[in-house]
Design an enzyme around this catalytic site. Structure first.
Site, PDB file in Angstrom:
ATOM      1  N   ASN A  79       1.280  11.120   2.270  1.00  7.33           N
ATOM      2  CA  ASN A  79       0.906  12.115   1.277  1.00  7.33           C
ATOM      3  C   ASN A  79       0.385  11.650   0.232  1.00  7.33           C
ATOM      4  O   ASN A  79      -0.074  12.487  -1.046  1.00  7.33           O
ATOM      5  CB  ASN A  79       1.917  13.007   1.140  1.00  7.33           C
ATOM      6  N   ILE A  87      -1.806  12.622  -5.170  1.00  3.00           N
ATOM      7  CA  ILE A  87      -0.487  13.181  -4.397  1.00  3.00           C
ATOM      8  C   ILE A  87      -0.807  14.358  -3.959  1.00  3.00           C
ATOM      9  O   ILE A  87      -1.329  15.400  -4.475  1.00  3.00           O
ATOM     10  CB  ILE A  87       0.567  13.169  -5.405  1.00  3.00           C
ATOM     11  N   CYS A  88      -0.660  14.549  -2.794  1.00  6.10           N
ATOM     12  CA  CYS A  88      -0.809  15.893  -2.018  1.00  6.10           C
ATOM     13  C   CYS A  88       0.694  16.555  -1.959  1.00  6.10           C
ATOM     14  O   CYS A  88       1.374  16.414  -1.206  1.00  6.10           O
ATOM     15  CB  CYS A  88      -1.205  15.782  -0.665  1.00  6.10           C
ATOM     16  N   LEU A  89       0.853  17.479  -3.015  1.00  3.03           N
ATOM     17  CA  LEU A  89       2.030  18.040  -3.129  1.00  3.03           C
ATOM     18  C   LEU A  89       1.710  19.597  -3.742  1.00  3.03           C
ATOM     19  O   LEU A  89       1.170  19.749  -4.658  1.00  3.03           O
ATOM     20  CB  LEU A  89       3.047  17.378  -4.092  1.00  3.03           C
ATOM     21  N   GLN A 122      -2.514  13.017   2.865  1.00  2.00           N
ATOM     22  CA  GLN A 122      -3.629  12.516   1.766  1.00  2.00           C
ATOM     23  C   GLN A 122      -4.109  11.371   2.165  1.00  2.00           C
ATOM     24  O   GLN A 122      -5.370  11.424   1.768  1.00  2.00           O
ATOM     25  CB  GLN A 122      -2.787  12.352   0.469  1.00  2.00           C
TER      26      GLN A 122
END
Lengths: 192, 466
Positions: A79, A87-89, A122
């Site tokens: 991610n 960052i994929c959050l 990601q």
């Protein structure tokens, strides 16, 4: 307009608990818009023992808009982009809440290191490896941690030590090394 | 010839002329005068027998530290009755305001006293001291002590009005549901929390380091959207299908608003339109701040729908509650037929005097009020004691609700009474002395005799309200 009073309070709160959680936030300069966050790699994961640096930029609408966070330390994670550190959050995007703080956001990033979500990647290459060849993923993640999250920290400390031994004040050494991206020679030029 | 009760400590009493009378023993028998107590400790010498004028030293009264009660010691050879309890010689008992005291073993043959404490303002304030962690009273958005705190429902989390309103505004801009910042529950309702506001104010008094800068307070106040209870649409995402009346039925609990169902006067509510609930009929109307018609009373900041729907030409029907126009209208358009119950601090006797004066002068109440509204508007009257919000900005054209109009009328009648020459007052009334505590007197509310004996339409000359 950023609520600077709140950011000040957040920095104070983070420094109080830095020893316990290992999470630190410090400003890059005087305006509190650009910050550097530091999180330790979670125990029991390939990232254990690593110290990860995260660039933080506060938008004008903070705390009603999420802070922009990006890994500065290279990290191998489904991610997190291995190239850009993006960052994929969800809480850093549409699920942000103004009651969250820099500290809670960094805690969430740390939790993400413990629990990758390969279905919402990601970095597709890392996610693919995670799903198909988990052991190689673990080995690669640990290798990247050893190479970038530990060495870079140790490297910085070594450089600081050398420059301090030359007679320069430590605080100034650290800030200049930071500014030149860890290049010892450039730092030395600026110190002179 | 009026005789006052004597006391054996009269020498010391005269040495302290500034002593204030803090209590008295009131006789039920009008033939004798009340005993007034001004020193903190006093031996009472007064009549005890129902058949004799002889005075006896029969008890000692000591003021208690709480200022709300006293301790009485029996100094006579007789048993004394206090609220039916027997007190033997040299025994003591605590007496309070209203205690009935008989200086003898039974009611037969003895006079009856009632103990009264003169309640000066704040004299009986009892404040509890408790420990509160200030962090529990902090807004989780700005991390500071609450300012103008609002509570959101259904989860009941609390935030500064300004902080929550900014989040509300941005959520609306993104056409997403308004989620509680703290727990992500969908917010349907937000209202001011008056209890928590007083808690926060008390904490500020206790620790001034928690005070925000003036600029910060001003900024928060400009953001604040919640003035009275605010109903927030569910914020359902309808981008992919047409908005249909069917959706309103599912929101029936929150959207009893005509403009949600049909377009009225060129306006129809969107799915995320913020609504106001009318404080008079409970009906809903869209919050339209840019629209020219007021939706809030300027005296109490509550929302009323009478002016809004009237301006749109909408009248009430069976489906949607709609107020009559008079729930919210300009001051000069309100009407009054009788003196409001809260005039002259709810003192009926003074109200009757004022009513009598108006008739004696050959005038009517509306006529008097109309005149004094003009004086009010010309700034001829000191507005400080007016019990309305935004007192300085109110004019004859300001929209107020019925309650606030009555408060205004009561306020004007006070000044009207002050302006009446003595010779126009009824003879019995013009001869009265002013009560020391004036309009702030609390005895006038529980003692009809006192309400009639003294004039209460006057400024206090004693107590903290001077």
């Amino acid at each position: 307009m950023i609520d600077l009073a709140r950011v000040q309070k957040e920095l104070v709160e983070c420094s109080k608990d830095a020893e316990g959680s290992g999470i630190k936030v410090s400003p890059k300069n005087d305006n509190l818009v650009l910050l550097i966050g530091t999180i330790p790699g979670p125990v029991g994961t390939p990232y254990e023992g690593g110290i990860f640096q995260i660039d933080i930029t506060l938008p004008d609408g903070y705390p009603f808009e999420p802070p922009k966070m990006q890994f500065k330390t290279k990290v191998w994670h489904p991610n997190i982009s291995s190239q850009s550190g993006a960052i994929c959050l969800d809480i850093l995007k549409d699920q942000w809440s103004p009651a969250l703080t820099l500290k809670t956001a960094l805690l969430s990033v740390q939790a993400l290191l413990s629990a990758p979500q390969p279905d919402d990647p990601q970095d597709a290459v890392v996610a693919q490896q995670y799903l198909k060849d988990y052991q190689t993923f673990v080995n690669t993640a640990r290798y990247w941690t050893e190479s970038f999250a530990k060495a870079s920290s140790r490297g910085i400390e070594d450089k600081v030590q050398k420059l301090v031994e030359m007679g320069f004040p430590e605080a100034r050494v650290r800030s200049i090394l930071e500014a030149v991206g860890g290049d010892e020679n450039m730092a030395l030029e600026r110190l002179l | 010839m009026e005789e006052r009760g004597e006391c054996s400590a009269s020498a010391s009493a005269s040495a302290n002329p500034s002593d204030e009378i803090w209590a008295k023993l009131v006789l039920s028998d009008e033939r004798y005068s009340d005993v007034q107590i001004s020193s903190d400790e006093k031996v009472i010498s007064s009549e005890i027998s129902a058949t004799s004028n002889d005075k006896h030293s029969w008890c000692k009264i000591v003021r208690n530290p709480d200022l709300c009660s006293a301790t009485m010691e029996n100094k006579s050879q007789n048993t004394i009755l206090v609220d039916g309890v027997k007190v033997h010689s040299d025994d003591t008992i605590v007496i309070k305001d209203g205690s009935q005291i008989i200086p003898g073993p039974d009611r037969e043959g003895f006079v009856s006293y009632k103990f009264h404490i003169m309640s000066g303002p704040d004299i009986c304030q009892r404040q509890l001291k408790i420990c509160v962690d200030v962090n529990h009273a902090k807004c989780s958005i700005c991390l500071n002590l609450w300012h103008d705190v609002v509570t959101v429902a259904p989860c009941l989390h609390n935030f500064c009005n300004g902080c929550f309103s900014e989040w509300l505004r941005r959520s609306k801009e993104r056409h997403s549901a308004v989620l509680c910042p703290q727990c992500r529950a969908v917010v349907h309702f937000a209202g001011k929390n008056h209890f928590l506001r007083t808690i926060a104010e008390d904490m500020l008094r206790a620790d001034s380091s928690l005070q925000r800068s003036h600029d910060e307070v001003a900024l928060l106040d400009t953001y604040a959207l919640v003035r009275s209870n605010l109903v927030i649409g569910s914020g359902k995402k309808n981008r992919k299908r047409a908005y249909t009346p069917l959706d309103d039925q599912s929101d029936g609990t929150y959207h009893q608003c005509q403009q949600c169902v049909t377009e009225v006067a060129g306006f129809r509510c969107k799915y995320d339109t913020v609504h106001l609930q009318c404080q008079a009929c409970g009906g809903m109307m869209p919050s339209r701040t840019g629209f020219g018609i007021p939706q809030y009373c300027s005296g109490c900041d509550r929302s009323f729908c009478g002016a809004y729907w009237h301006a749109l030409g909408v009248t009430g029907n069976g489906s949607y509650p709609v107020c009559s126009q008079d729930t919210l209208r300009p001051i000069s358009d309100h009407s009054i037929s009788r003196i409001p119950l809260l005039a002259h601090e709810k003192n009926l006797h003074e109200q009757n005097i004022t009513d009598s004066c108006i008739r004696q002068m050959g005038r009517t109440l509306p006529d008097v009020i109309s005149e004094w509204i003009a004086k009010f508007e010309n700034r001829e009257i000191d507005r400080r004691r007016m019990m309305l919000n935004h007192a300085e900005m109110i004019t004859a054209r300001t929209f107020v609700c019925q309650d606030c109009y009555h408060k205004l009328v009561s306020f004007l009648l006070y000044w009207f009474r002050l302006s009446i020459p003595k010779h126009l007052l009824p003879p019995d009334e013009s001869a009265r002395e002013d009560c020391w505590y004036g309009y702030a007197c609390r005895t006038q509310h529980r003692s009809q005799e006192h309400a009639q004996k003294r004039n209460h339409v006057c400024r206090p000359t004693r107590g903290s309200n001077m």
